[in-house]
Motif scaffolding. Structure first.
Motif, PDB file in Angstrom:
ATOM      1  N   TYR A  34      26.659  17.372  64.132  1.00  0.00           N
ATOM      2  CA  TYR A  34      25.423  18.124  63.975  1.00  0.00           C
ATOM      3  C   TYR A  34      25.733  19.383  63.165  1.00  0.00           C
ATOM      4  O   TYR A  34      26.674  20.112  63.504  1.00  0.00           O
ATOM      5  N   LEU A  35      24.938  19.643  62.129  1.00  0.00           N
ATOM      6  CA  LEU A  35      25.160  20.816  61.284  1.00  0.00           C
ATOM      7  C   LEU A  35      23.946  21.729  61.279  1.00  0.00           C
ATOM      8  O   LEU A  35      22.803  21.271  61.203  1.00  0.00           O
ATOM      9  N   LYS A  36      24.206  23.013  61.306  1.00  0.00           N
ATOM     10  CA  LYS A  36      23.204  24.044  61.062  1.00  0.00           C
ATOM     11  C   LYS A  36      23.630  24.714  59.772  1.00  0.00           C
ATOM     12  O   LYS A  36      24.772  25.193  59.661  1.00  0.00           O
ATOM     13  N   ILE A  37      22.736  24.740  58.795  1.00  0.00           N
ATOM     14  CA  ILE A  37      23.077  25.249  57.473  1.00  0.00           C
ATOM     15  C   ILE A  37      22.078  26.327  57.071  1.00  0.00           C
ATOM     16  O   ILE A  37      20.858  26.135  57.181  1.00  0.00           O
ATOM     17  N   ASP A  38      22.594  27.458  56.612  1.00  0.00           N
ATOM     18  CA  ASP A  38      21.754  28.568  56.178  1.00  0.00           C
ATOM     19  C   ASP A  38      22.208  29.019  54.795  1.00  0.00           C
ATOM     20  O   ASP A  38      23.359  29.441  54.633  1.00  0.00           O
ATOM     21  N   HIS A  39      21.317  28.913  53.825  1.00  0.00           N
ATOM     22  CA  HIS A  39      21.624  29.301  52.448  1.00  0.00           C
ATOM     23  C   HIS A  39      22.913  28.660  51.935  1.00  0.00           C
ATOM     24  O   HIS A  39      23.751  29.318  51.334  1.00  0.00           O
ATOM     25  N   GLY A  40      23.069  27.378  52.233  1.00  0.00           N
ATOM     26  CA  GLY A  40      24.220  26.631  51.732  1.00  0.00           C
ATOM     27  C   GLY A  40      25.513  26.820  52.495  1.00  0.00           C
ATOM     28  O   GLY A  40      26.550  26.300  52.092  1.00  0.00           O
ATOM     29  N   VAL A  41      25.459  27.536  53.632  1.00  0.00           N
ATOM     30  CA  VAL A  41      26.654  27.783  54.446  1.00  0.00           C
ATOM     31  C   VAL A  41      26.485  27.116  55.813  1.00  0.00           C
ATOM     32  O   VAL A  41      25.422  27.232  56.438  1.00  0.00           O
ATOM     33  N   ILE A  42      27.520  26.435  56.259  1.00  0.00           N
ATOM     34  CA  ILE A  42      27.496  25.790  57.578  1.00  0.00           C
ATOM     35  C   ILE A  42      27.738  26.882  58.616  1.00  0.00           C
ATOM     36  O   ILE A  42      28.851  27.357  58.791  1.00  0.00           O
ATOM     37  N   THR A  43      26.652  27.276  59.268  1.00  0.00           N
ATOM     38  CA  THR A  43      26.737  28.375  60.234  1.00  0.00           C
ATOM     39  C   THR A  43      27.100  27.899  61.631  1.00  0.00           C
ATOM     40  O   THR A  43      27.613  28.663  62.436  1.00  0.00           O
ATOM     41  N   ASP A  44      26.804  26.626  61.921  1.00  0.00           N
ATOM     42  CA  ASP A  44      27.184  26.066  63.215  1.00  0.00           C
ATOM     43  C   ASP A  44      27.420  24.577  63.036  1.00  0.00           C
ATOM     44  O   ASP A  44      26.790  23.925  62.193  1.00  0.00           O
ATOM     45  N   VAL A  45      28.317  24.042  63.812  1.00  0.00           N
ATOM     46  CA  VAL A  45      28.623  22.614  63.790  1.00  0.00           C
ATOM     47  C   VAL A  45      29.048  22.209  65.195  1.00  0.00           C
ATOM     48  O   VAL A  45      29.791  22.930  65.862  1.00  0.00           O
ATOM     49  N   MET A  92      38.888  19.300  65.196  1.00  0.00           N
ATOM     50  CA  MET A  92      39.517  19.982  64.074  1.00  0.00           C
ATOM     51  C   MET A  92      38.599  20.009  62.854  1.00  0.00           C
ATOM     52  O   MET A  92      38.516  21.019  62.154  1.00  0.00           O
ATOM     53  N   ALA A  93      37.897  18.914  62.597  1.00  0.00           N
ATOM     54  CA  ALA A  93      36.980  18.882  61.449  1.00  0.00           C
ATOM     55  C   ALA A  93      35.917  19.965  61.583  1.00  0.00           C
ATOM     56  O   ALA A  93      35.587  20.635  60.597  1.00  0.00           O
ATOM     57  N   THR A  94      35.407  20.173  62.795  1.00  0.00           N
ATOM     58  CA  THR A  94      34.398  21.225  62.976  1.00  0.00           C
ATOM     59  C   THR A  94      34.993  22.600  62.701  1.00  0.00           C
ATOM     60  O   THR A  94      34.339  23.454  62.115  1.00  0.00           O
ATOM     61  N   GLU A  95      36.224  22.793  63.127  1.00  0.00           N
ATOM     62  CA  GLU A  95      36.896  24.073  62.877  1.00  0.00           C
ATOM     63  C   GLU A  95      37.105  24.307  61.379  1.00  0.00           C
ATOM     64  O   GLU A  95      36.978  25.434  60.904  1.00  0.00           O
ATOM     65  N   ILE A  96      37.424  23.256  60.654  1.00  0.00           N
ATOM     66  CA  ILE A  96      37.687  23.378  59.218  1.00  0.00           C
ATOM     67  C   ILE A  96      36.423  23.747  58.450  1.00  0.00           C
ATOM     68  O   ILE A  96      36.459  24.589  57.556  1.00  0.00           O
ATOM     69  N   ILE A  97      35.282  23.138  58.799  1.00  0.00           N
ATOM     70  CA  ILE A  97      34.078  23.341  57.977  1.00  0.00           C
ATOM     71  C   ILE A  97      33.182  24.488  58.434  1.00  0.00           C
ATOM     72  O   ILE A  97      32.344  24.952  57.665  1.00  0.00           O
ATOM     73  N   LYS A  98      33.348  24.953  59.644  1.00  0.00           N
ATOM     74  CA  LYS A  98      32.487  26.034  60.151  1.00  0.00           C
ATOM     75  C   LYS A  98      32.667  27.294  59.308  1.00  0.00           C
ATOM     76  O   LYS A  98      33.789  27.744  59.074  1.00  0.00           O
ATOM     77  N   GLY A  99      31.541  27.817  58.810  1.00  0.00           N
ATOM     78  CA  GLY A  99      31.578  29.017  57.981  1.00  0.00           C
ATOM     79  C   GLY A  99      31.800  28.729  56.498  1.00  0.00           C
ATOM     80  O   GLY A  99      31.783  29.644  55.682  1.00  0.00           O
ATOM     81  N   LYS A 100      31.995  27.463  56.165  1.00  0.00           N
ATOM     82  CA  LYS A 100      32.234  27.088  54.767  1.00  0.00           C
ATOM     83  C   LYS A 100      30.913  26.735  54.086  1.00  0.00           C
ATOM     84  O   LYS A 100      29.930  26.392  54.738  1.00  0.00           O
ATOM     85  N   THR A 101      30.921  26.778  52.760  1.00  0.00           N
ATOM     86  CA  THR A 101      29.762  26.308  52.011  1.00  0.00           C
ATOM     87  C   THR A 101      29.731  24.783  52.070  1.00  0.00           C
ATOM     88  O   THR A 101      30.745  24.140  52.385  1.00  0.00           O
ATOM     89  N   ILE A 102      28.592  24.230  51.721  1.00  0.00           N
ATOM     90  CA  ILE A 102      28.479  22.767  51.667  1.00  0.00           C
ATOM     91  C   ILE A 102      29.515  22.217  50.698  1.00  0.00           C
ATOM     92  O   ILE A 102      30.191  21.230  50.995  1.00  0.00           O
TER      93      ILE A 102
END
Length: 137
Positions: free
Chosen positions: A41-52, A68-78
């Motif tokens: 599940y992804l929450k995305i704000d202005h192209g940034v993954i704010t929550d996963v 680990m995948a959630t840790e890697i992408i959290k806070g990253k851009t799409i």
């Protein structure tokens, strides 16, 4: 079978477990051979993954790679999230046994599926990077 300390930590104390009710993108993948099922599940704000968040039914490696995948992408851009590979997930966990590498592939695929859903919900074309076939798998 010997697992790294990081795999054991993410299995015993998984990060970002749960559901995002108003998720911007949701992806579900599974491997019928081993029975692992991952839902991201992804929450995305202005192209940034704010929550996963994730829900995984499977073995310890499946849970650890999801975490680990959630840790890697959290806070990253799409765009940054789309560059995450299964090899990067396995490396971040200090490796996986060869017969468990499919779990890291599922984690990568779950992220891509959730991003594809995000684009679809927005009525935008799904980038080819969201397809696992784009990687030749």
């Amino acid at each position: 079978m010997i697992y790294s300390d990081k795999v054991m930590d993410h299995f015993n104390h998984p990060r970002n477990v749960g559901i995002i009710e108003d998720a911007d993108g949701v992806g579900t993948v599974g491997n019928p051979v081993c029975g692992d099922i991952m839902k991201m599940y992804l929450k995305i704000d202005h192209g940034v993954i704010t929550d996963v968040r994730f829900k995984t039914f499977g073995c310890g490696s499946a849970i650890a790679t999801s975490s680990m995948a959630t840790e890697i992408i959290k806070g990253k851009t799409i765009e940054e999230a789309l560059t995450m590979t299964n090899a990067a997930v396995a490396e971040a966990l200090d490796g996986l046994p060869p017969h468990k590498m499919h779990c890291s592939v599922l984690a990568e695929e779950a992220v891509k599926a959730a991003l594809a859903d995000y684009y679809t919900k927005r009525g935008e074309p799904v980038p080819p990077e969201c397809s696992v076939e784009a990687d030749g798998r």
